[in-house]
Design a protein around this motif. Structure first.
Motif: not given
Length: 252
Positions: A195-206
């Motif tokens: 799984k990927v941490d959505p926080l590491a992908l930017g606020q919009h994806i999070d």
């Protein structure tokens, strides 16, 4: 003798001046009281001094409050209008491969370099988010609790640039002619091992993938016959390019 008369006359004139000033002061007080009686009925004519000053302070305070409220209201409206001007919707209508009419709404956020597709299919809405600032594309399939992410390619940048250009030119309703539209298909494998941490992908994806699993995608050629296609979606752009994106699970 003359000196006494002069002093006496001077005192008399001074006294008259003081009386005149006192009369003028009383007259001003009466005017203030009459004004306050119209604004504040509880102010009585025989209670001028402190109550008159208190009433004036209340009046000025109320006026100041109204002015501040008006300034805040105008500022808030300006901010909302600015945000609204940075977020515009483009409607793209086209015929799919089977010839059915399809309509997709695209939200363009110029300030954030963000283009978000909302694609209806079988009573579900799939969200496709193109985040230029972070160089990512995120798919959130309708009816499922999963997010799929891949790196943005040069072709993606070119395609979404046509959406932004259409919005700038006020082309909010676009109809793509079938005989002028180029259709293609791409396959994306789902890397379900980690799984990927959505926080590491930017606020919009999070924000889009809040509290649901996020997995990376890997572009590949046509999957083997033993691989089951998870789902497919069609995405069309104003440059008459339509891409059918199909997802499948890669082996663990």
């Amino acid at each position: 003798m003359n000196s006494v008369d002069i002093h006496s006359s001077s005192r008399s004139q001074t006294g008259k001046g003081n009386c005149r000033q006192h009369s003028q002061s009383m007259e001003r007080s009466r005017r203030i009281a009459n004004t306050l009686k119209g604004v504040f009925p509880f102010v009585q004519a025989d209670r001028l001094g402190a109550e008159a000053r208190t009433g004036l302070r209340i009046l000025w305070g109320a006026l100041l409050f109204l002015v501040m409220a008006a300034v805040i209201g105008v500022s808030a409206m300006g901010i909302l209008n600015l945000r609204e001007s940075n977020r515009q919707v483009v409607q793209i209508t086209f015929h799919d491969v089977q010839g059915a009419m399809v309509s997709q709404s695209v939200v363009v956020n110029k300030e954030e370099d963000l283009v978000t597709y909302h694609i209806m299919d079988r009573n579900h809405t799939t969200v496709v988010l193109f985040d230029s600032k972070n160089g990512l594309v995120c798919y959130q399939p309708g009816g499922s609790n999963i997010c799929l992410v891949r790196k943005m390619l040069a072709a993606d940048q070119e395609n979404i640039h046509t959406v932004i250009t259409a919005q700038k030119q006020k082309f909010n309703q676009l109809l793509l002619l079938r005989n002028e539209t180029q259709f293609s298909r791409e396959y994306l494998g789902i890397l379900s091992r980690n799984k990927v941490d959505p926080l590491a992908l930017g606020q919009h994806i999070d924000s889009l993938c809040n509290h649901i699993p996020v997995y990376w995608l890997q572009k590949s050629n046509r999957p083997g016959m033993q691989r089951l296609i998870y789902f497919c979606i069609d995405i069309c752009f104003p440059n008459n390019v339509c891409v059918s994106v199909c997802f499948y699970y890669l082996p663990d």
